[in-house]
Scaffold this motif. Structure first.
Motif, PDB file in Angstrom:
ATOM      1  N   GLU A   1      14.811  -1.596  -5.459  1.00 20.41           N
ATOM      2  CA  GLU A   1      14.121  -0.671  -4.543  1.00 20.41           C
ATOM      3  C   GLU A   1      13.688  -1.430  -3.284  1.00 20.41           C
ATOM      4  O   GLU A   1      13.855  -0.946  -2.161  1.00 20.41           O
ATOM      5  CB  GLU A   1      12.912  -0.031  -5.225  1.00 20.41           C
ATOM      6  CG  GLU A   1      12.304   1.068  -4.363  1.00 20.41           C
ATOM      7  CD  GLU A   1      10.994   1.627  -4.904  1.00 20.41           C
ATOM      8  OE1 GLU A   1      10.354   0.981  -5.757  1.00 20.41           O
ATOM      9  OE2 GLU A   1      10.606   2.710  -4.443  1.00 20.41           O
ATOM     10  N   ALA A   2      13.139  -2.625  -3.472  1.00 17.46           N
ATOM     11  CA  ALA A   2      12.726  -3.430  -2.318  1.00 17.46           C
ATOM     12  C   ALA A   2      13.941  -3.818  -1.470  1.00 17.46           C
ATOM     13  O   ALA A   2      13.880  -3.798  -0.234  1.00 17.46           O
ATOM     14  CB  ALA A   2      11.977  -4.674  -2.797  1.00 17.46           C
ATOM     15  N   LYS A   3      15.059  -4.130  -2.125  1.00 20.23           N
ATOM     16  CA  LYS A   3      16.274  -4.509  -1.379  1.00 20.23           C
ATOM     17  C   LYS A   3      16.821  -3.333  -0.574  1.00 20.23           C
ATOM     18  O   LYS A   3      17.347  -3.507   0.532  1.00 20.23           O
ATOM     19  CB  LYS A   3      17.345  -5.028  -2.350  1.00 20.23           C
ATOM     20  CG  LYS A   3      17.112  -6.466  -2.730  1.00 20.23           C
ATOM     21  CD  LYS A   3      18.272  -7.020  -3.546  1.00 20.23           C
ATOM     22  CE  LYS A   3      17.883  -8.329  -4.204  1.00 20.23           C
ATOM     23  NZ  LYS A   3      18.467  -8.531  -5.517  1.00 20.23           N
ATOM     24  N   THR A   4      16.719  -2.124  -1.124  1.00 16.17           N
ATOM     25  CA  THR A   4      17.179  -0.929  -0.409  1.00 16.17           C
ATOM     26  C   THR A   4      16.348  -0.733   0.868  1.00 16.17           C
ATOM     27  O   THR A   4      16.887  -0.424   1.944  1.00 16.17           O
ATOM     28  CB  THR A   4      17.053   0.310  -1.326  1.00 16.17           C
ATOM     29  OG1 THR A   4      17.865   0.090  -2.474  1.00 16.17           O
ATOM     30  CG2 THR A   4      17.491   1.577  -0.612  1.00 16.17           C
TER      31      THR A   4
ATOM     32  N   TYR B   1       6.795  -2.247  -6.195  1.00 19.95           N
ATOM     33  CA  TYR B   1       8.091  -1.574  -6.175  1.00 19.95           C
ATOM     34  C   TYR B   1       8.559  -1.354  -7.606  1.00 19.95           C
ATOM     35  O   TYR B   1       8.229  -2.140  -8.500  1.00 19.95           O
ATOM     36  CB  TYR B   1       9.102  -2.398  -5.372  1.00 19.95           C
ATOM     37  CG  TYR B   1       8.800  -2.341  -3.900  1.00 19.95           C
ATOM     38  CD1 TYR B   1       9.065  -1.197  -3.170  1.00 19.95           C
ATOM     39  CD2 TYR B   1       8.199  -3.417  -3.254  1.00 19.95           C
ATOM     40  CE1 TYR B   1       8.752  -1.102  -1.819  1.00 19.95           C
ATOM     41  CE2 TYR B   1       7.876  -3.345  -1.910  1.00 19.95           C
ATOM     42  CZ  TYR B   1       8.162  -2.185  -1.194  1.00 19.95           C
ATOM     43  OH  TYR B   1       7.836  -2.093   0.128  1.00 19.95           O
ATOM     44  N   ALA B   2       9.309  -0.262  -7.788  1.00 23.08           N
ATOM     45  CA  ALA B   2       9.799   0.063  -9.125  1.00 23.08           C
ATOM     46  C   ALA B   2      10.706  -1.048  -9.646  1.00 23.08           C
ATOM     47  O   ALA B   2      10.721  -1.336 -10.843  1.00 23.08           O
ATOM     48  CB  ALA B   2      10.534   1.398  -9.094  1.00 23.08           C
ATOM     49  N   SER B   3      11.442  -1.683  -8.749  1.00 24.17           N
ATOM     50  CA  SER B   3      12.392  -2.728  -9.146  1.00 24.17           C
ATOM     51  C   SER B   3      12.740  -3.566  -7.919  1.00 24.17           C
ATOM     52  O   SER B   3      12.512  -3.126  -6.781  1.00 24.17           O
ATOM     53  CB  SER B   3      13.678  -2.082  -9.678  1.00 24.17           C
ATOM     54  OG  SER B   3      14.315  -1.407  -8.604  1.00 24.17           O
ATOM     55  N   PRO B   4      13.317  -4.753  -8.132  1.00 23.18           N
ATOM     56  CA  PRO B   4      13.774  -5.554  -6.999  1.00 23.18           C
ATOM     57  C   PRO B   4      14.792  -4.789  -6.150  1.00 23.18           C
ATOM     58  O   PRO B   4      14.846  -4.948  -4.926  1.00 23.18           O
ATOM     59  CB  PRO B   4      14.412  -6.785  -7.654  1.00 23.18           C
ATOM     60  CG  PRO B   4      13.747  -6.876  -8.989  1.00 23.18           C
ATOM     61  CD  PRO B   4      13.461  -5.459  -9.411  1.00 23.18           C
TER      62      PRO B   4
ATOM     63  N   PHE C   1       0.841  -1.196   0.000  1.00 23.11           N
ATOM     64  CA  PHE C   1       0.000   0.000   0.000  1.00 23.11           C
ATOM     65  C   PHE C   1       0.879   1.251   0.000  1.00 23.11           C
ATOM     66  O   PHE C   1       0.444   2.322  -0.431  1.00 23.11           O
ATOM     67  CB  PHE C   1      -0.897   0.035   1.236  1.00 23.11           C
ATOM     68  CG  PHE C   1      -2.078  -0.905   1.202  1.00 23.11           C
ATOM     69  CD1 PHE C   1      -2.205  -1.880   0.224  1.00 23.11           C
ATOM     70  CD2 PHE C   1      -3.076  -0.802   2.148  1.00 23.11           C
ATOM     71  CE1 PHE C   1      -3.299  -2.745   0.197  1.00 23.11           C
ATOM     72  CE2 PHE C   1      -4.177  -1.648   2.128  1.00 23.11           C
ATOM     73  CZ  PHE C   1      -4.287  -2.614   1.157  1.00 23.11           C
ATOM     74  N   GLU C   2       2.080   1.100   0.538  1.00 23.84           N
ATOM     75  CA  GLU C   2       3.048   2.202   0.664  1.00 23.84           C
ATOM     76  C   GLU C   2       4.425   1.554   0.722  1.00 23.84           C
ATOM     77  O   GLU C   2       4.555   0.413   1.197  1.00 23.84           O
ATOM     78  CB  GLU C   2       2.739   2.993   1.953  1.00 23.84           C
ATOM     79  CG  GLU C   2       3.678   4.127   2.294  1.00 23.84           C
ATOM     80  CD  GLU C   2       3.694   5.213   1.229  1.00 23.84           C
ATOM     81  OE1 GLU C   2       4.627   5.190   0.395  1.00 23.84           O
ATOM     82  OE2 GLU C   2       2.787   6.064   1.234  1.00 23.84           O
ATOM     83  N   ARG C   3       5.453   2.249   0.254  1.00 35.61           N
ATOM     84  CA  ARG C   3       6.819   1.706   0.325  1.00 35.61           C
ATOM     85  C   ARG C   3       7.159   1.386   1.781  1.00 35.61           C
ATOM     86  O   ARG C   3       7.004   2.245   2.648  1.00 35.61           O
ATOM     87  CB  ARG C   3       7.829   2.710  -0.219  1.00 35.61           C
ATOM     88  CG  ARG C   3       7.712   2.939  -1.719  1.00 35.61           C
ATOM     89  CD  ARG C   3       8.569   4.100  -2.198  1.00 35.61           C
ATOM     90  NE  ARG C   3       9.990   3.790  -2.189  1.00 35.61           N
ATOM     91  CZ  ARG C   3      10.854   4.211  -1.272  1.00 35.61           C
ATOM     92  NH1 ARG C   3      10.461   4.974  -0.277  1.00 35.61           N
ATOM     93  NH2 ARG C   3      12.117   3.884  -1.344  1.00 35.61           N
ATOM     94  N   GLY C   4       7.613   0.154   2.033  1.00 36.42           N
ATOM     95  CA  GLY C   4       7.943  -0.248   3.391  1.00 36.42           C
ATOM     96  C   GLY C   4       6.811  -0.958   4.118  1.00 36.42           C
ATOM     97  O   GLY C   4       6.925  -1.227   5.312  1.00 36.42           O
ATOM     98  N   HIS C   5       5.748  -1.286   3.397  1.00 35.85           N
ATOM     99  CA  HIS C   5       4.622  -2.067   3.962  1.00 35.85           C
ATOM    100  C   HIS C   5       5.145  -3.457   4.347  1.00 35.85           C
ATOM    101  O   HIS C   5       5.620  -4.202   3.496  1.00 35.85           O
ATOM    102  CB  HIS C   5       3.541  -2.136   2.892  1.00 35.85           C
ATOM    103  CG  HIS C   5       2.310  -2.917   3.236  1.00 35.85           C
ATOM    104  ND1 HIS C   5       1.174  -2.844   2.461  1.00 35.85           N
ATOM    105  CD2 HIS C   5       2.009  -3.786   4.228  1.00 35.85           C
ATOM    106  CE1 HIS C   5       0.226  -3.624   2.974  1.00 35.85           C
ATOM    107  NE2 HIS C   5       0.715  -4.223   4.040  1.00 35.85           N
TER     108      HIS C   5
END
Ligand code: AMP
Ligand code: ZN
Length: 135
Positions: free
Chosen positions: A125-128, A120-123, A36-40
């Motif tokens: 971004e999720a890893k960051t 997420y824009a890319s894997p 729902f939001e980055r970091g969910h």
């Protein structure tokens, strides 16, 4: 339910990947794949239980403590200004994965939430985000 058919049991067993940020003997926490939001983050007891009312006391205590710790990490490390915690029980209540889980959704001042799944824009971004939140 047969645990081998449950997607969260498969993550717990290491059969499918997840962007994990925390794990102990009773609990696992990982990024929601459709945030729902980055970091969910989803906080999940390792014991398979369908609803909150099915969860043994020890697992409930463990999962709520980790939920609090995830909130702490989000506030300090993401960072964010606040967060929502919610938990769905039953299909009529929008539960899609039949294994208890707490959603922890970061919130930012002045930024309304759509309450709809995103990505997420890319894997990377999720890893960051994983690197910021991991504990
Ligand atoms: P609920 O509607 O409360 O049952 O929420 C289930 C959540 O699990 C949704 O937000 C999904 O995006 C999330 N989800 C489903 N499969 C996965 C997966 N393999 N990895 C991470 N999150 C998942
Ligand atoms: Zn399960």
């Amino acid at each position: 339910m047969d645990d081998t058919k449950c997607v969260f049991c498969k993550i717990i067993a290491g059969l499918i990947p997840a962007t994990k940020i925390y794990e102990d003997e009773r609990t696992i926490a990982f990024l929601d794949i459709a945030p729902f939001e980055r970091g969910h983050v989803l906080v999940v007891p390792k014991a398979h239980a369908r609803m909150l009312t099915d969860l043994p006391e020890e697992d409930l205590q463990a999962v709520i403590r980790v939920t609090q710790n995830v909130g702490e990490r989000l506030l300090r490390q993401l960072p964010c200004d606040g967060f929502n915690v919610f938990q769905n029980n039953g299909a009529c209540a929008s539960q899609t994965v039949p294994h208890v889980h707490f959603h922890v959704v970061p919130r930012h001042e002045g930024k309304p939430l759509n309450w709809t799944p995103g990505s997420y824009a890319s894997p990377d971004e999720a890893k960051t985000i994983q690197a910021k939140l991991r504990f």
